[in-house]
Design a protein around this motif. Structure first.
Motif, PDB file in Angstrom:
ATOM      1  N   ALA A 123     190.382   7.518  -0.628  1.00 57.11           N
ATOM      2  CA  ALA A 123     191.719   6.932  -0.623  1.00 57.11           C
ATOM      3  C   ALA A 123     192.791   7.991  -0.851  1.00 57.11           C
ATOM      4  O   ALA A 123     193.889   7.914  -0.305  1.00 57.11           O
ATOM      5  CB  ALA A 123     191.816   5.849  -1.705  1.00 57.11           C
ATOM      6  N   HIS A 124     192.472   9.004  -1.658  1.00 57.99           N
ATOM      7  CA  HIS A 124     193.464  10.015  -2.021  1.00 57.99           C
ATOM      8  C   HIS A 124     193.599  11.080  -0.923  1.00 57.99           C
ATOM      9  O   HIS A 124     194.700  11.423  -0.502  1.00 57.99           O
ATOM     10  CB  HIS A 124     193.081  10.666  -3.350  1.00 57.99           C
ATOM     11  N   GLY A 125     192.454  11.613  -0.485  1.00 60.61           N
ATOM     12  CA  GLY A 125     192.434  12.576   0.621  1.00 60.61           C
ATOM     13  C   GLY A 125     192.671  14.015   0.238  1.00 60.61           C
ATOM     14  O   GLY A 125     192.517  14.904   1.069  1.00 60.61           O
ATOM     15  N   SER A 126     193.055  14.293  -1.008  1.00 58.60           N
ATOM     16  CA  SER A 126     193.365  15.667  -1.365  1.00 58.60           C
ATOM     17  C   SER A 126     192.959  15.994  -2.803  1.00 58.60           C
ATOM     18  O   SER A 126     193.619  16.763  -3.485  1.00 58.60           O
ATOM     19  CB  SER A 126     194.866  15.898  -1.158  1.00 58.60           C
ATOM     20  N   SER A 127     191.839  15.407  -3.231  1.00 58.24           N
ATOM     21  CA  SER A 127     191.330  15.689  -4.568  1.00 58.24           C
ATOM     22  C   SER A 127     190.230  16.748  -4.454  1.00 58.24           C
ATOM     23  O   SER A 127     189.885  17.168  -3.351  1.00 58.24           O
ATOM     24  CB  SER A 127     190.750  14.406  -5.180  1.00 58.24           C
ATOM     25  N   SER A 128     189.712  17.189  -5.589  1.00 52.68           N
ATOM     26  CA  SER A 128     188.513  18.021  -5.597  1.00 52.68           C
ATOM     27  C   SER A 128     187.485  17.327  -6.468  1.00 52.68           C
ATOM     28  O   SER A 128     187.846  16.526  -7.341  1.00 52.68           O
ATOM     29  CB  SER A 128     188.808  19.415  -6.140  1.00 52.68           C
ATOM     30  N   ILE A 129     186.203  17.636  -6.235  1.00 50.06           N
ATOM     31  CA  ILE A 129     185.151  16.942  -6.976  1.00 50.06           C
ATOM     32  C   ILE A 129     184.237  17.935  -7.673  1.00 50.06           C
ATOM     33  O   ILE A 129     183.868  18.962  -7.093  1.00 50.06           O
ATOM     34  CB  ILE A 129     184.334  16.014  -6.035  1.00 50.06           C
ATOM     35  N   LEU A 130     183.911  17.621  -8.926  1.00 50.19           N
ATOM     36  CA  LEU A 130     182.868  18.330  -9.660  1.00 50.19           C
ATOM     37  C   LEU A 130     181.761  17.322  -9.895  1.00 50.19           C
ATOM     38  O   LEU A 130     181.988  16.308 -10.575  1.00 50.19           O
ATOM     39  CB  LEU A 130     183.424  18.855 -10.989  1.00 50.19           C
ATOM     40  N   MET A 131     180.591  17.540  -9.284  1.00 45.55           N
ATOM     41  CA  MET A 131     179.516  16.559  -9.404  1.00 45.55           C
ATOM     42  C   MET A 131     178.297  17.156 -10.100  1.00 45.55           C
ATOM     43  O   MET A 131     177.973  18.328  -9.918  1.00 45.55           O
ATOM     44  CB  MET A 131     179.125  16.007  -8.030  1.00 45.55           C
ATOM     45  N   GLY A 132     177.654  16.352 -10.913  1.00 44.96           N
ATOM     46  CA  GLY A 132     176.454  16.797 -11.600  1.00 44.96           C
ATOM     47  C   GLY A 132     175.290  15.876 -11.319  1.00 44.96           C
ATOM     48  O   GLY A 132     175.461  14.672 -11.179  1.00 44.96           O
ATOM     49  N   GLY A 133     174.102  16.480 -11.229  1.00 47.06           N
ATOM     50  CA  GLY A 133     172.885  15.695 -11.038  1.00 47.06           C
ATOM     51  C   GLY A 133     171.732  16.414 -11.694  1.00 47.06           C
ATOM     52  O   GLY A 133     171.868  17.566 -12.109  1.00 47.06           O
ATOM     53  N   ARG A 134     170.603  15.713 -11.803  1.00 52.60           N
ATOM     54  CA  ARG A 134     169.445  16.384 -12.402  1.00 52.60           C
ATOM     55  C   ARG A 134     168.867  17.429 -11.455  1.00 52.60           C
ATOM     56  O   ARG A 134     168.511  18.513 -11.867  1.00 52.60           O
ATOM     57  CB  ARG A 134     168.377  15.345 -12.777  1.00 52.60           C
ATOM     58  N   THR A 135     168.789  17.043 -10.162  1.00 54.72           N
ATOM     59  CA  THR A 135     168.183  17.933  -9.173  1.00 54.72           C
ATOM     60  C   THR A 135     169.047  17.943  -7.916  1.00 54.72           C
ATOM     61  O   THR A 135     169.955  17.120  -7.766  1.00 54.72           O
ATOM     62  CB  THR A 135     166.801  17.409  -8.756  1.00 54.72           C
ATOM     63  N   LYS A 136     168.713  18.841  -7.000  1.00 54.53           N
ATOM     64  CA  LYS A 136     169.426  18.922  -5.735  1.00 54.53           C
ATOM     65  C   LYS A 136     169.375  17.584  -4.976  1.00 54.53           C
ATOM     66  O   LYS A 136     170.365  17.156  -4.394  1.00 54.53           O
ATOM     67  CB  LYS A 136     168.794  20.038  -4.887  1.00 54.53           C
ATOM     68  N   ALA A 137     168.210  16.933  -5.005  1.00 52.55           N
ATOM     69  CA  ALA A 137     168.048  15.665  -4.269  1.00 52.55           C
ATOM     70  C   ALA A 137     169.072  14.629  -4.732  1.00 52.55           C
ATOM     71  O   ALA A 137     169.568  13.821  -3.938  1.00 52.55           O
ATOM     72  CB  ALA A 137     166.635  15.132  -4.450  1.00 52.55           C
ATOM     73  N   ASP A 148     170.898  20.039 -13.482  1.00 54.24           N
ATOM     74  CA  ASP A 148     170.234  20.322 -14.754  1.00 54.24           C
ATOM     75  C   ASP A 148     169.191  21.418 -14.590  1.00 54.24           C
ATOM     76  O   ASP A 148     168.989  22.241 -15.480  1.00 54.24           O
ATOM     77  CB  ASP A 148     169.527  19.068 -15.295  1.00 54.24           C
ATOM     78  N   ASP A 149     168.503  21.423 -13.422  1.00 47.18           N
ATOM     79  CA  ASP A 149     167.416  22.386 -13.230  1.00 47.18           C
ATOM     80  C   ASP A 149     167.835  23.617 -12.412  1.00 47.18           C
ATOM     81  O   ASP A 149     167.010  24.465 -12.103  1.00 47.18           O
ATOM     82  CB  ASP A 149     166.216  21.696 -12.560  1.00 47.18           C
ATOM     83  N   GLY A 150     169.108  23.706 -12.066  1.00 49.88           N
ATOM     84  CA  GLY A 150     169.581  24.869 -11.328  1.00 49.88           C
ATOM     85  C   GLY A 150     169.150  24.894  -9.863  1.00 49.88           C
ATOM     86  O   GLY A 150     169.330  25.906  -9.179  1.00 49.88           O
ATOM     87  N   SER A 151     168.601  23.776  -9.352  1.00 49.68           N
ATOM     88  CA  SER A 151     168.130  23.773  -7.955  1.00 49.68           C
ATOM     89  C   SER A 151     169.287  23.747  -6.959  1.00 49.68           C
ATOM     90  O   SER A 151     169.102  23.969  -5.767  1.00 49.68           O
ATOM     91  CB  SER A 151     167.185  22.585  -7.714  1.00 49.68           C
ATOM     92  N   TYR A 152     170.503  23.495  -7.449  1.00 52.07           N
ATOM     93  CA  TYR A 152     171.677  23.524  -6.576  1.00 52.07           C
ATOM     94  C   TYR A 152     172.916  23.762  -7.426  1.00 52.07           C
ATOM     95  O   TYR A 152     173.009  23.270  -8.551  1.00 52.07           O
ATOM     96  CB  TYR A 152     171.808  22.189  -5.819  1.00 52.07           C
ATOM     97  N   GLY A 153     173.856  24.525  -6.921  1.00 53.21           N
ATOM     98  CA  GLY A 153     175.091  24.782  -7.663  1.00 53.21           C
ATOM     99  C   GLY A 153     174.806  25.569  -8.935  1.00 53.21           C
ATOM    100  O   GLY A 153     173.851  26.343  -9.019  1.00 53.21           O
ATOM    101  N   ILE A 154     175.644  25.345  -9.935  1.00 57.02           N
ATOM    102  CA  ILE A 154     175.500  26.042 -11.217  1.00 57.02           C
ATOM    103  C   ILE A 154     174.482  25.295 -12.074  1.00 57.02           C
ATOM    104  O   ILE A 154     174.462  24.068 -12.074  1.00 57.02           O
ATOM    105  CB  ILE A 154     176.878  26.046 -11.949  1.00 57.02           C
ATOM    106  N   GLU A 155     173.640  26.012 -12.796  1.00 57.65           N
ATOM    107  CA  GLU A 155     172.666  25.360 -13.667  1.00 57.65           C
ATOM    108  C   GLU A 155     173.356  24.838 -14.929  1.00 57.65           C
ATOM    109  O   GLU A 155     174.120  25.558 -15.563  1.00 57.65           O
ATOM    110  CB  GLU A 155     171.548  26.339 -14.049  1.00 57.65           C
ATOM    111  N   GLY A 156     173.073  23.574 -15.269  1.00 54.80           N
ATOM    112  CA  GLY A 156     173.637  22.984 -16.479  1.00 54.80           C
ATOM    113  C   GLY A 156     174.339  21.672 -16.167  1.00 54.80           C
ATOM    114  O   GLY A 156     174.187  21.126 -15.076  1.00 54.80           O
ATOM    115  N   PHE A 157     175.071  21.157 -17.146  1.00 56.89           N
ATOM    116  CA  PHE A 157     175.832  19.919 -16.961  1.00 56.89           C
ATOM    117  C   PHE A 157     177.211  20.241 -16.384  1.00 56.89           C
ATOM    118  O   PHE A 157     177.618  21.403 -16.367  1.00 56.89           O
ATOM    119  CB  PHE A 157     176.003  19.194 -18.305  1.00 56.89           C
TER     120      PHE A 157
END
Ligand code: FES
Length: 250
Positions: free
Chosen positions: A124-138, A158-167
Motif C-alpha cells: 500500500a505504501h510503495g516506498s518503505s524498506s523491510i527488515l525481515m527475520g526468520g529461523r532459516t533461509k526457507a 537465526d542460523d546464518g543461512s541467509y542474510g546476517i546471522e542473528g535476530f
C-alpha cells in the motif's frame, strides 16, 4: 464499516510446509481494508466455533481480492488449508485499527508470520524498506513477495543461512543509524517487538506495533483480548491490533 461477505476461493498454495497463501474474492472488503486490519474467516464445514481472526496480507481493488497468508496451527486452519478454488468462505471485515501509512520512509520490521500484515503495508505504501527475520533461509520466502514493493530488503536468519546471522535486533541499530527512516512498524514475536520498540525509541523515532492476542469474538464484545496501555485497558481486536509502541511498553 465491517461487512460480511461470502468469498470465493480464487487460489491457494503453500509456499512452505505448514504455511498457506490464500486469495479470496471479496470485493467490498478489498476496497475498504487498510494495512494492519484483519478479517474473521469462518472455516468451511467448521461450524460457528471455527471463526478465525487472520491478518490481511494484501488486497487488490481491481480484482476485488484479498490475500491471507497463515500458518496451520489447529483444526480451524487445517480445514481452511483444505479449501480449494471455487469453495465459498464467509469473511467478516475489515476489522481493527491498522498502521499509519503516511510516513515518508518507514522501516518495516517483521519476524515469522508477523510479515503478513507488513506485506500489505509495503504494497500500500510503495516506498518503505523491510527488515525481515526468520529461523532459516526457507522461512524467508517472504523476500520475493516484498521485493516489488520496497526500496530495500534486509534479512537476518537465526542460523546464518541467509542474510546476517542473528535476530533482527542484530541489524536494526545499524540500519537506524545509517538510514533516513522516519518511523518503524513492527510485527512478530512479543519479545522481538518489545526489543525493536526500545531500540527505535533510543533513536527518537515513532514506532507502531501490531499485537497478537487470542480473540474470542473479534468484535470488541468479550474482553478476551484486553491489554494494559498507558490510557488504560484496551481491546486488541478493536482499539488495535496496531498501537503506538509507547502506549503499550513502559
Ligand atoms: Fe472479544 Fe476483543 S476478542 S473483545
Amino acid at each position: 464499516p465491517k461487512i460480511c461477505e461470502d468469498a470465493r476461493v480464487l487460489h491457494q498454495r503453500s509456499p512452505m510446509a505448514g504455511i498457506y497463501d490464500l486469495t479470496l474474492s471479496a470485493p467490498t472488503i478489498a476496497r475498504s481494508a487498510r494495512p494492519g486490519q484483519f478479517v474473521e474467516v469462518t472455516v468451511p464445514h467448521g461450524g460457528a466455533l471455527l471463526r478465525r481472526p487472520l491478518g490481511i496480507a494484501e488486497t487488490s481493488a481491481e480484482e476485488g481480492a484479498i490475500r491471507i497468508i497463515y500458518r496451520v496451527v489447529g483444526r480451524g486452519t487445517e480445514l481452511l488449508a483444505a479449501a480449494g478454488a471455487g469453495e465459498m468462505i464467509s469473511v467478516l471485515g475489515p476489522l481493527g485499527h491498522g498502521f499509519n501509512v503516511t510516513y515518508r520512509h518507514p522501516l518495516l520490521v517483521g519476524g515469522g508470520m508477523g510479515l503478513a500484515p507488513l506485506l500489505f503495508f509495503a504494497a500500500a505504501h510503495g516506498s518503505s524498506s523491510i527488515l525481515m527475520g526468520g529461523r532459516t533461509k526457507a522461512e524467508l520466502f517472504w523476500e520475493a513477495l516484498f521485493r516489488p514493493h520496497v526500496r530495500a530488503v534486509h534479512a537476518t536468519t537465526d542460523d546464518g543461512s541467509y542474510g546476517i546471522e542473528g535476530f533482527v535486533t542484530a541489524l536494526l541499530p545499524k540500519l537506524l543509524q545509517e538510514g533516513d527512516y522516519d518511523a518503524v512498524a513492527v510485527c512478530g514475536p512479543p519479545i522481538m517487538m518489545e526489543r525493536v520498540a526500545q531500540m527505535t525509541a533510543s533513536f527518537s523515532l515513532p514506532c507502531e506495533v501490531s499485537l497478537e492476542r487470542r480473540m474470542a469474538c473479534g468484535l470488541g464484545a468479550c474482553l478476551s483480548c484486553a491489554v494494559d496501555t498507558r490510557s488504560g485497558r484496551r481491546k486488541v481486536c478493536k482499539d488495535g491490533p496496531v498501537f503506538s509502541a509507547e502506549e503499550v511498553y513502559s
